[in-house]
Scaffold this motif. Sequence first.
Motif, PDB file in Angstrom:
ATOM      1  N   PRO A 255      24.730   9.210  36.600  1.00 22.43           N
ATOM      2  CA  PRO A 255      25.843   8.944  35.696  1.00 22.43           C
ATOM      3  C   PRO A 255      25.374   8.773  34.244  1.00 22.43           C
ATOM      4  O   PRO A 255      26.110   9.058  33.310  1.00 22.43           O
ATOM      5  CB  PRO A 255      26.456   7.654  36.229  1.00 22.43           C
TER       6      PRO A 255
ATOM      7  N   ALA B 225      24.826  11.678  32.156  1.00 21.95           N
ATOM      8  CA  ALA B 225      26.083  12.089  31.572  1.00 21.95           C
ATOM      9  C   ALA B 225      26.298  11.375  30.257  1.00 21.95           C
ATOM     10  O   ALA B 225      26.790  11.945  29.313  1.00 21.95           O
ATOM     11  CB  ALA B 225      27.201  11.762  32.519  1.00 21.95           C
ATOM     12  N   GLY B 226      25.868  10.118  30.221  1.00 24.71           N
ATOM     13  CA  GLY B 226      25.899   9.442  28.927  1.00 24.71           C
ATOM     14  C   GLY B 226      25.081  10.254  27.981  1.00 24.71           C
ATOM     15  O   GLY B 226      24.995   9.984  26.819  1.00 24.71           O
TER      16      GLY B 226
ATOM     17  N   VAL C  54      29.496  16.921  23.879  1.00 24.87           N
ATOM     18  CA  VAL C  54      30.465  17.588  24.708  1.00 24.87           C
ATOM     19  C   VAL C  54      29.801  18.307  25.842  1.00 24.87           C
ATOM     20  O   VAL C  54      30.421  18.621  26.834  1.00 24.87           O
ATOM     21  CB  VAL C  54      31.189  18.636  23.876  1.00 24.87           C
TER      22      VAL C  54
ATOM     23  N   TYR D 279      30.435  17.938  33.265  1.00 27.07           N
ATOM     24  CA  TYR D 279      30.882  16.972  34.251  1.00 27.07           C
ATOM     25  C   TYR D 279      31.756  17.692  35.266  1.00 27.07           C
ATOM     26  O   TYR D 279      32.360  18.722  34.980  1.00 27.07           O
ATOM     27  CB  TYR D 279      31.681  15.852  33.577  1.00 27.07           C
ATOM     28  N   ALA D 280      31.796  17.135  36.437  1.00 27.36           N
ATOM     29  CA  ALA D 280      32.586  17.771  37.478  1.00 27.36           C
ATOM     30  C   ALA D 280      34.019  17.293  37.385  1.00 27.36           C
ATOM     31  O   ALA D 280      34.264  16.122  37.117  1.00 27.36           O
ATOM     32  CB  ALA D 280      32.008  17.399  38.820  1.00 27.36           C
ATOM     33  N   PRO D 281      34.980  18.185  37.592  1.00 29.76           N
ATOM     34  CA  PRO D 281      36.362  17.715  37.661  1.00 29.76           C
ATOM     35  C   PRO D 281      36.483  16.773  38.850  1.00 29.76           C
ATOM     36  O   PRO D 281      35.790  16.964  39.856  1.00 29.76           O
ATOM     37  CB  PRO D 281      37.169  18.990  37.893  1.00 29.76           C
ATOM     38  N   PRO D 282      37.315  15.785  38.752  1.00 27.47           N
ATOM     39  CA  PRO D 282      37.337  14.776  39.809  1.00 27.47           C
ATOM     40  C   PRO D 282      37.667  15.391  41.166  1.00 27.47           C
ATOM     41  O   PRO D 282      38.649  16.085  41.318  1.00 27.47           O
ATOM     42  CB  PRO D 282      38.433  13.807  39.369  1.00 27.47           C
TER      43      PRO D 282
ATOM     44  N   THR E 114      35.614  25.986  30.783  1.00 22.40           N
ATOM     45  CA  THR E 114      36.265  25.366  31.932  1.00 22.40           C
ATOM     46  C   THR E 114      35.886  26.092  33.220  1.00 22.40           C
ATOM     47  O   THR E 114      35.611  25.468  34.245  1.00 22.40           O
ATOM     48  CB  THR E 114      37.793  25.401  31.743  1.00 22.40           C
TER      49      THR E 114
END
Lengths: 280, 316, 333
Positions: free
Chosen positions: B24, B27-28, B32, B36-39, B304
Motif C-alpha cells: 500500500p 502506492a503512496g 498520478v 492502482y487497481a479498481p476496487p 484507464t
Amino acid sequence: MSSHPRRRRGVLPGFNLALGFTLVYLGAIVLLPLCALVIRSAALTVQQFWDVVTAPRLMASYRLSFGASFIAAAINTVFGLLLAWVLTRYRFPGRRIVDALVDLPFALPTAVAGIALTALYSNNGWIGRYLEPLGIKVAYTPVGVLIALVFIGLPFVVRTVQPVLEDLERELEEAAATLGATPWQVFSRVIFPVLLPALTTGFTLAFARAIGEYGSVIFIAGNMPMVSEITPLIIVTKLEQYDYTGAAAVATVMLLVSFSLILAINALQSWNRRRYTRQD
Amino acid sequence: MESKTLHPAGLTADMTTIELMAEPLRAGGWLVSEAYAPPARRPRTRGAPPLVRRLLIASAVAYFALVVLTPLVAVFYEAFRKGAEFYLASLSEPDALAAVRLTLILALIAVPLNLVFGVAAAWAIAKFEFRGKSLLVSLIDLPFAVSPVIAGLIYVLMFGLQGWLGPWLSAHGIKVIFALPGLALATIFVTVPFVARELIPLMESQGKDEEEAALVLGASGWQTFRRVTLPNIKWGLVYGAILCNARAMGEFGAVSVVSGHIRGETNTMPLQVEILYNEYNFVAAFAVASLLALLALVTLVVKTIVEARTHEVSAR
Amino acid sequence: MKNRIRALLALTAFLTAAAQADVTLLNVSYDPTRELYQEVNAAFARQWQATNKEKVTVRASHGGSGRQARSVIDGLEADVVTLALAYDIDEIAEKAKLLPADWQKRLPNNSAPYTSTIVFLVRKGNPKNVRDWDDLTKPGVSVITPNPKTSGGARWNYLAAWGYALKKFGNDEAKAKGFVASLFRNVPVLDSGARGSTTTFAERGQGDVLVAWENDAFLALKEFGPGKFEIVVPSVSILAEPSVAIVDRVVDKRGTRKVAQAYLDFLYSEEGQDIAGRNFYRPRSQKASAKYAKQFPRVNLFTIDQIFGGWTKAQKTHFADGGVFDQIYQPGK
C-alpha cells in the motif's frame, strides 16, 4: 547489510551498464545544464546575489508563488481526500468518468488550461460574470493565480491517497465500529492516521508542482509587480531584459527550493516505508 | 526457458510479507502514475449515514466539475463557436499542421529516449543496492519540480550564443536552440521522471527472484530481461510512456524559451495556441487547444484501459 | 501488414514534409507586425521572383520585442530584424556584436521605414469620457497597458505619457513621475506584450481604456468588429519609430546579404509603403502618406531624442532594474 547486497549484485547482470547509462543520461540532460545555471549565478558576489534575490519585487513574488501554492495545495488536500474517499468508497453514476478525468489537469497542456481558465473567470466569462456582481474578481488578481494552481494540483493528492484508501484494511474499521466508535471517530482515529503520510506526500507534490508553474498562470494572473507577479515570470522578465545573471540567480533560488521539496518527499516516503515494516 | 513457468506480473506467490505490507505504501509512491487497481470488492454501503454519504458525493462531484470539467467544456465550446467548418479550417491551416508535425516529432524523440532511460534507471535502482541511491532517485525526480521556465533557461545558458557551447556550435554550423535539438532537449528534460518513476516501484515490488531463477536455469542476461522482466513491466512501460507523451506534447514554458517562434517551423502546438491567441484568432486558438485536450482525453482512456489490464494481470 | 507499411510511410512523409525554397530569409519581428509582414513577405516574394527568377521564402517570427531581440542575441539566425524600438537592435549590436553599432545610419529615416504613434482605444460611446492623458490618471478610470519591462510598445506608451507630463508641468521631472505613477495606479493588468493587452481589453472586457499602438488600435477595430470600440487621439503623443536592420554576421554566414538588403529596400519602395499604410502604419513616402492621410488623425508628435535624449538614456533612467518604473511600484512611494 554491506556484504549482503554485494553478493546479490553478482547474480543479476547489467548493473554497471544500467547505472552507467542512467548517470550519463541524467548528467547530460539534467545535471550539466543545471550546473551551467548555478555557475552563471556564481558570477555575482555573495552580496550582489543576495541583493538580486531579495529585491522587493522578488520578495513579493515569493510571497505570492509560495503563498498561493501553499493555499492551493491545502485546498487540494482537503478536496482531494474527499474525492479519493468518494471514488473508492461509494458507487454513484459517473464514478468511472470522474475517476478517469481526475488526471486531466496533468495531461492538459498548461497553456490550454491558462486560456480556458481566463475565458471562464474574466468578468464576462461563464463563471466570472456571476462573481462580478458579488464583488469577487478572480481573473487578473492573486485569486486567479490560486485558481490555476488549484487546477494543476488536483491529481496529485487524489492519486497518492486513492491507492492507500483502497488497500486500507477494512477489518480495522469494522473492529473499531464494533467497539462502538462513531463513523467520525473511525475516520479521525483509525483511517486518518494511516492516510496522513500519503496526504503529506500529495500535498508536497502539489506544492512543488505549483511553485514552478508558468503556462497556466501567466494568462490569468494580471502580472502586476508586487501584486500578482509570480517568480517564474520574474525570471522570464529578467531574461528579456538581457539580465542572464539575474535570471540565473533567481532560478538558482527556485532550484534549491524544488530540490529540497523533492528530497523531503523522498525522505518522507522512505521513513514511512521503514515505519510500516517495523510495525510488521 | 519458458517464461510461463514464472508468475507473469504483480503479486508473486513467494512475495515476502514485508513486500506485501509495503504494497500500500508503494502506492503512496508518487504522482498520478501509480497503477492502482479498481476496487475489486463491493463498495461498502455501511459506515456513514446515507445523508452524509450523499452530501460527500455531491460536494466531491461539484468540486470536480468546477475545477476540472468547466475548463474542459470551455475549450470545446470556444473551439466550435463558429461551427465545425471553421473548426476544421483552422486545423488544416499550414502553420497549424506544421505545429502538429513538430509536436509529433518531439514526442517521437522524447518518449523512446525516456523509455530506455526509465528501464535502465529502474533496473539499477530497483534490482540493486548501492550508495547514493536515494540521491539518484531524487535527482530523477528533480525535473518534475523545476519550473519549466528554468528548464528552458538552462539550455539557453548552455547552447546560446552567449552561453558555454554556443560560439563553438555556431562556428561549426550546428544549431541547437531555436531548432529541433533544443526543443527536443527541453521536452526530454521535463519528461525525464515519468517512465522511471513508473517502473521503479513496480520493479521493486516484483523483486528479483524471477530473474535470478531464470539465470540459474541458464538464461543469458539479455534473455532474462526480454523474457522475464519485460513481460512483467510491460504495462508499467506503456503507462509511463502515456504520461511521458502527454507531458511531452503539452509542454509550454520550457519550449517557449528555446523555440525562437519561427512560424511553421519551431512552433509546437501549445506555442501555436499562444500565437493564434495573440492574433485575436481565438476560435482557431481554441481549436488547436481542443486537439491537445482531445489528446489528454485519449491519454486518459488508454490509461484507464492499461490500468484495467494491469489489474487483470496482477489478479491472476 | 501492407496497410501498416503504407500508414507508416504516410506518417514519415507527413513528418518530413517541409517547404523547400531556393532562398529563405528569417525576419524576426515584434508582436503587432504579424499582419503587415504577412502581406509584405508575399509581395516581396512575388517581386523577387519576377526580377531575379528565384524563389524566396521569408519566414517570420513574432513575439515581444525584447524576447525577440534576446533570441537573436542567443543565436536565433535572423537575416533581418524588424523590432519595436531601436534600443532592442542596439542591444543585439552591443551584446552579441552581430551588426555594427551605427546600424541605424545605414537606412533612410533612422532605419524606420514606417512610423506609428500611441493612441487610446475606448469602449463604444466613450463612457468614461477619456479625451487626453490627464483622464487616464483620474480615479475610477481603469487603464490597460502592457509591462514596459517586457514590451516595446509599453515603453512607447510610458514615454508618451511621460513626455506629455513634462510638457504639462514645464519639465518638472518629479511632477512627471507623480503623473505617470498615478496613471499606473489605474492599471489593473500588466500583460507581457502589446497583443496580450489588446486581448485583455477587447476580448476579456477589462478596463475602460487601452493605451495602444495606433496600428494595433485600428486592427482591433477591424478584428473585433466596428461599433464596439472607438479610437481617441490625445493632444500630444510620441513618434514611434520601429526600426529595421540587416544582421550582418548572419547574412554573411548564410550568403543572403543581397536578398536581405532587397527585402529592407522593398519596405521603402512605393509598394512596401502602400502595404504599410494599408496595415495602419504611417508611411514615410509622400505618395503613400497622401493616400492614407485621411486614415491617420493629426497628432502633435515629439520624438524620443527630443525629450529623452535617445533610447539608451531612456532605457537606463526608466526601465532598467531599479529605474523610475520600478520605483513607481515600490511600496510606500
